[in-house]
Write an enzyme that holds these catalytic residues in place. Structure first.
Site, mmCIF file in Angstrom:
data_model
loop_
_atom_site.group_PDB
_atom_site.id
_atom_site.type_symbol
_atom_site.label_atom_id
_atom_site.label_comp_id
_atom_site.label_asym_id
_atom_site.label_seq_id
_atom_site.Cartn_x
_atom_site.Cartn_y
_atom_site.Cartn_z
ATOM 1 N N SER A 1 3.901 -2.023 10.248
ATOM 2 C CA SER A 1 5.358 -2.077 10.442
ATOM 3 C C SER A 1 5.971 -3.432 10.074
ATOM 4 O O SER A 1 6.856 -3.938 10.765
ATOM 5 C CB SER A 1 5.731 -1.681 11.867
ATOM 6 O OG SER A 1 5.368 -0.326 12.099
ATOM 7 N N GLU B 1 -6.645 4.573 7.964
ATOM 8 C CA GLU B 1 -6.457 5.993 7.637
ATOM 9 C C GLU B 1 -7.723 6.589 7.030
ATOM 10 O O GLU B 1 -8.027 7.764 7.230
ATOM 11 C CB GLU B 1 -5.230 6.156 6.723
ATOM 12 C CG GLU B 1 -3.950 5.985 7.532
ATOM 13 C CD GLU B 1 -2.792 5.370 6.773
ATOM 14 O OE1 GLU B 1 -2.813 5.356 5.534
ATOM 15 O OE2 GLU B 1 -1.857 4.892 7.445
ATOM 16 N N GLY C 1 2.882 2.435 10.619
ATOM 17 C CA GLY C 1 3.790 3.567 10.422
ATOM 18 C C GLY C 1 4.595 3.953 11.657
ATOM 19 O O GLY C 1 5.235 5.003 11.684
ATOM 20 N N ASN D 1 0.865 -1.174 0.000
ATOM 21 C CA ASN D 1 0.000 0.000 0.000
ATOM 22 C C ASN D 1 0.908 1.233 0.000
ATOM 23 O O ASN D 1 1.544 1.534 1.002
ATOM 24 C CB ASN D 1 -0.895 -0.030 1.246
ATOM 25 C CG ASN D 1 -1.756 1.209 1.376
ATOM 26 O OD1 ASN D 1 -1.826 2.027 0.457
ATOM 27 N ND2 ASN D 1 -2.422 1.364 2.510
ATOM 28 N N PHE D 2 0.966 1.915 -1.140
ATOM 29 C CA PHE D 2 1.867 3.078 -1.260
ATOM 30 C C PHE D 2 1.290 4.320 -0.567
ATOM 31 O O PHE D 2 1.969 5.320 -0.426
ATOM 32 C CB PHE D 2 2.115 3.419 -2.731
ATOM 33 C CG PHE D 2 2.978 2.434 -3.474
ATOM 34 C CD1 PHE D 2 3.700 1.463 -2.804
ATOM 35 C CD2 PHE D 2 3.098 2.493 -4.877
ATOM 36 C CE1 PHE D 2 4.511 0.562 -3.495
ATOM 37 C CE2 PHE D 2 3.908 1.599 -5.564
ATOM 38 C CZ PHE D 2 4.605 0.641 -4.885
ATOM 39 N N LYS D 3 0.013 4.267 -0.205
ATOM 40 C CA LYS D 3 -0.663 5.432 0.394
ATOM 41 C C LYS D 3 -0.457 6.646 -0.523
ATOM 42 O O LYS D 3 -0.542 6.503 -1.736
ATOM 43 C CB LYS D 3 -0.162 5.657 1.813
ATOM 44 C CG LYS D 3 -0.237 4.367 2.636
ATOM 45 C CD LYS D 3 0.019 4.524 4.082
ATOM 46 C CE LYS D 3 -0.149 3.163 4.764
ATOM 47 N NZ LYS D 3 0.031 3.200 6.199
ATOM 48 N N HIS E 1 -9.482 0.818 5.300
ATOM 49 C CA HIS E 1 -8.166 1.113 5.891
ATOM 50 C C HIS E 1 -8.326 2.112 7.036
ATOM 51 O O HIS E 1 -9.154 3.029 6.964
ATOM 52 C CB HIS E 1 -7.214 1.668 4.828
ATOM 53 C CG HIS E 1 -5.794 1.682 5.318
ATOM 54 N ND1 HIS E 1 -5.312 2.677 6.127
ATOM 55 C CD2 HIS E 1 -4.781 0.801 5.144
ATOM 56 C CE1 HIS E 1 -4.042 2.410 6.420
ATOM 57 N NE2 HIS E 1 -3.703 1.279 5.833
ATOM 58 N N GLU F 1 -4.805 -4.883 10.738
ATOM 59 C CA GLU F 1 -3.761 -3.876 10.877
ATOM 60 C C GLU F 1 -4.024 -3.042 12.136
ATOM 61 O O GLU F 1 -4.807 -2.085 12.101
ATOM 62 C CB GLU F 1 -3.761 -2.941 9.674
ATOM 63 C CG GLU F 1 -3.538 -3.620 8.347
ATOM 64 C CD GLU F 1 -3.031 -2.644 7.296
ATOM 65 O OE1 GLU F 1 -1.906 -2.830 6.822
ATOM 66 O OE2 GLU F 1 -3.741 -1.684 6.969
HETATM 67 P P1 13P Z 1 3.329 0.491 7.538
HETATM 68 O O1 13P Z 1 3.903 -0.782 6.935
HETATM 69 O O2 13P Z 1 4.018 1.712 7.083
HETATM 70 O O3 13P Z 1 3.233 0.366 9.035
HETATM 71 O O4 13P Z 1 1.826 0.622 6.998
HETATM 72 C C1 13P Z 1 0.967 -0.452 7.081
HETATM 73 C C2 13P Z 1 -0.290 -0.155 6.368
HETATM 74 O O5 13P Z 1 -1.072 0.707 6.774
HETATM 75 C C3 13P Z 1 -0.589 -0.891 5.134
HETATM 76 O O6 13P Z 1 -1.892 -0.695 4.696
#
Ligand code: 13P
Length: 231
Positions: free
Chosen positions: A187, A84, A157, A6-8, A82, A151
Site C-alpha cells: 500500500s 502471492e 492491496g 509490480n503490475f501483478k 512474493h 512486504e
Molecule cells: P500494493 O501496492 O497494491 O499493496 O501491492 C504491493 C505489492 O505486493 C508489490 O509487490
C-alpha cells in the site's frame, strides 16, 4: 533509491508498451526504476524484470516460462518469493530457495520478497522476525545482485500500509542479516511514499496498485528523486 512496480496480473502487452513509452518522457534523476509486467508483456528493455520464472532453461513445466524465454528478451531481473506466490500459488521455501539459487547462478538481479501475515504481526516483533528468518532460509543474503523487499502480507492491496514505526523496527532487524538494499512494499501510495522513503534502512519501494497509473508512478519517481537528495 529504488522504485519498482509490480503490475501483478494487470495490463495487456499493448498497455505495457504505452506505459514504457510514457515513462521515457521523464528523467529518473538517479532513481533506479524497475517494472515487473505480466509474462505476456515482457519487452527487451533494461527497466523490465520478470514476476516469476521456473528454475530451468526449458522443459516440461506446463504454464511456466524459463531461462530460454527470458533470454529472448534479454531479461536479467526477477522477483522471487512474493507473498502471492507463497500463499496463493503454494510455493514452499525450499522451492523458492531453489529458484533463488538457479537465477543467482545465472547472474540475475533478484528482488527477493519476505513478509509476515497478520496473525504473526499480532504476536509482536519477535514473532515477526522468527517468521521472516524462515523466509530467508537457504537464501544467500550476501549475493551482490540482491535487493530485499519487506512486504507485510496484511498491508498488500489493503490500502493500509504498515505504520512508520513498524517499518522502521522491522527494517532495522532485517538489516542485521544483510547489507543489501531494502525495499518496503504494501500500500505505498503518492501520499505516503515520501514518509516511507525517509525511514532509516529503507532504500526504496515496491509498488503494486498505485503503479498501475503511469502518471502516479512518474510522480512517485520524482518524489523518490527528491528524497534521495535530502537523505
Ligand atoms: P500494493 O501496492 O497494491 O499493496 O501491492 C504491493 C505489492 O505486493 C508489490 O509487490
Amino acid at each position: 533509491m529504488i522504485v519498482a512496480a509490480n503490475f501483478k496480473m494487470h495490463k495487456t502487452r499493448k498497455e505495457v508498451k504505452k506505459y514504457l513509452e510514457e515513462l521515457k518522457n521523464i528523467k529518473f534523476n538517479g532513481v533506479k526504476v524497475a517494472i515487473f509486467p505480466p509474462q505476456s508483456a515482457l519487452f527487451e528493455d533494461k527497466i523490465i524484470g520478470a514476476q516469476n520464472a521456473y528454475p530451468a532453461i526449458n522443459g516440461a513445466y506446463t504454464g511456466e516460462i524459463g531461462l530460454e524465454q527470458l533470454n529472448e528478451f534479454n531479461i536479467k531481473r526477477i522477483l522471487i518469493g512474493h507473498s502471492e506466490r507463497r500463499h496463493i500459488l503454494g510455493e514452499t521455501q525450499e522451492f523458492i530457495a531453489k529458484k533463488f539459487e538457479f537465477f543467482k547462478n545465472e547472474g540475475f538481479e533478484i528482488f527477493y520478497c519476505i513478509g509476515e501475515p497478520l496473525e504473526i504481526r499480532e504476536k509482536g516483533i519477535e514473532a515477526v522476525i522468527e517468521y521472516l528468518k524462515g523466509q530467508i532460509e537457504g537464501i544467500d543474503l550476501g549475493y551482490e545482485k540482491l535487493i530485499v523487499a519487506y512486504e507485510p502480507v496484511w498491508a498488500i492491496g489493503t490500502g493500509v500500509s504498515a505504520k512508520i514505526e513498524q517499518i522502521k523496527k522491522t527494517h532495522a532487524e532485517i538489516r542485521k542479516f544483510t547489507s543489501k538494499p531494502l525495499l518496503y512494499g504494501g500500500s505505498v501510495k503518492l501520499n505516503n511514499i515520501e514518509e516511507i522513503l525517509s525511514i532509516e534502512n529503507v532504500d526504496g519501494v515496491l509498488v503494486g496498485s498505485a503503479s498501475l497509473d503511469v502518471n502516479v508512478f512518474k510522480e512517485m519517481i520524482e518524489k523518490a528523486a527528491e528524497c534521495k537528495i535530502s537523505k
